[in-house]
Design a protein around this motif. Structure first.
Motif, short mmCIF file in Angstrom:
data_model
loop_
_atom_site.label_atom_id
_atom_site.label_comp_id
_atom_site.label_asym_id
_atom_site.label_seq_id
_atom_site.Cartn_x
_atom_site.Cartn_y
_atom_site.Cartn_z
N SER A 40 0.85 -1.18 0.00
CA SER A 40 0.00 0.00 0.00
C SER A 40 0.89 1.24 0.00
O SER A 40 2.11 1.15 0.24
CB SER A 40 -0.91 0.00 1.22
N GLN A 41 0.31 2.38 -0.23
CA GLN A 41 1.08 3.63 -0.23
C GLN A 41 1.69 3.87 1.16
O GLN A 41 2.82 4.35 1.26
CB GLN A 41 0.19 4.80 -0.63
N THR A 42 0.97 3.52 2.19
CA THR A 42 1.47 3.68 3.55
C THR A 42 2.66 2.77 3.80
O THR A 42 3.68 3.19 4.36
CB THR A 42 0.36 3.36 4.57
N GLU A 43 2.54 1.51 3.39
CA GLU A 43 3.64 0.56 3.57
C GLU A 43 4.87 0.98 2.77
O GLU A 43 5.99 0.88 3.26
CB GLU A 43 3.21 -0.84 3.15
N LEU A 44 4.66 1.46 1.56
CA LEU A 44 5.77 1.90 0.73
C LEU A 44 6.47 3.11 1.35
O LEU A 44 7.70 3.17 1.37
CB LEU A 44 5.29 2.23 -0.68
N ALA A 45 5.70 4.04 1.89
CA ALA A 45 6.29 5.21 2.55
C ALA A 45 7.11 4.78 3.77
O ALA A 45 8.20 5.30 4.01
CB ALA A 45 5.20 6.20 2.96
N ASP A 46 6.59 3.82 4.54
CA ASP A 46 7.33 3.30 5.69
C ASP A 46 8.63 2.64 5.26
O ASP A 46 9.68 2.84 5.87
CB ASP A 46 6.49 2.28 6.47
N ALA A 49 11.20 5.16 4.30
CA ALA A 49 11.77 5.81 5.48
C ALA A 49 12.78 4.90 6.19
O ALA A 49 13.80 5.37 6.68
CB ALA A 49 10.65 6.21 6.44
N GLU A 50 12.49 3.60 6.25
CA GLU A 50 13.37 2.66 6.92
C GLU A 50 14.62 2.34 6.11
O GLU A 50 15.70 2.16 6.66
CB GLU A 50 12.63 1.35 7.21
N LEU A 51 14.47 2.21 4.80
CA LEU A 51 15.58 1.84 3.92
C LEU A 51 15.68 2.85 2.78
O LEU A 51 15.40 2.53 1.62
CB LEU A 51 15.33 0.44 3.34
N PRO A 52 16.11 4.08 3.06
CA PRO A 52 16.06 5.13 2.04
C PRO A 52 16.88 4.86 0.78
O PRO A 52 16.50 5.29 -0.30
CB PRO A 52 16.56 6.38 2.76
N THR A 53 17.97 4.13 0.90
CA THR A 53 18.80 3.89 -0.27
C THR A 53 18.64 2.50 -0.86
O THR A 53 19.10 2.25 -1.97
CB THR A 53 20.29 4.10 0.07
N MET A 79 8.51 -9.55 4.77
CA MET A 79 9.62 -10.30 4.18
C MET A 79 10.78 -9.39 3.84
O MET A 79 11.95 -9.73 4.07
CB MET A 79 9.12 -11.05 2.93
N ILE A 80 10.49 -8.22 3.30
CA ILE A 80 11.55 -7.27 2.96
C ILE A 80 12.26 -6.81 4.23
O ILE A 80 13.49 -6.74 4.28
CB ILE A 80 10.98 -6.07 2.18
N ARG A 81 11.50 -6.52 5.28
CA ARG A 81 12.13 -6.13 6.55
C ARG A 81 12.99 -7.25 7.11
O ARG A 81 14.08 -7.01 7.65
CB ARG A 81 11.05 -5.76 7.56
N ARG A 82 12.53 -8.46 6.98
CA ARG A 82 13.29 -9.62 7.48
C ARG A 82 14.61 -9.75 6.73
O ARG A 82 15.66 -9.96 7.34
CB ARG A 82 12.44 -10.88 7.32
N TRP A 83 14.56 -9.64 5.39
CA TRP A 83 15.79 -9.73 4.61
C TRP A 83 16.74 -8.58 4.94
O TRP A 83 17.95 -8.78 5.03
CB TRP A 83 15.46 -9.71 3.12
#
Length: 104
Positions: A40-46, A49-53, A79-83
């Motif tokens: 979602s747009q909210t998840e993508l924004a988060d 913010a967490e992994l800017p690069t 899954m992305i956060r876990r990786w």
């Protein structure tokens, strides 16, 4: 029809309209090389913010992995956060990457 019932119907219609707009703006968007990552747009924004690069790298990595193996996940963000967490632990080095215009 009584005025009270008409007012209730108008309020209910406004609530439905608000819900439609909310669902439209937070609807998952297909992302990644194979457009199989739904965030979602909210998840993508988060995630940005967490992994800017590295957020785009992880989206493409998960997209390719899912397309090649046929695996499905309940939460692509999880899954992305876990990786990302696993990659951070493996490197042992702090991440000093920055975007143009930023200072350390």
């Amino acid at each position: 029809m009584s005025p009270y019932i008409r007012v209730r119907e108008r309020v209910r219609d406004k609530d439905r309209d608000r819900e439609r707009v909310r669902n439209r703006t937070n609807r998952p968007t297909p992302l990644g090389r194979y457009t199989n990552i739904l965030l979602s747009q909210t998840e993508l924004a988060d995630l940005k913010a967490e992994l800017p690069t590295k957020w785009q790298h992880y989206i493409d990595r998960l997209s390719e992995y899912m397309a090649s193996t046929g695996k499905k996940y309940q939460s692509h963000l999880a899954m992305i956060r876990r990786w990302a967490a696993a990659d951070g632990k493996q490197s042992g080095m702090p991440d000093y990457s920055y975007e143009k215009g930023e200072s350390l």
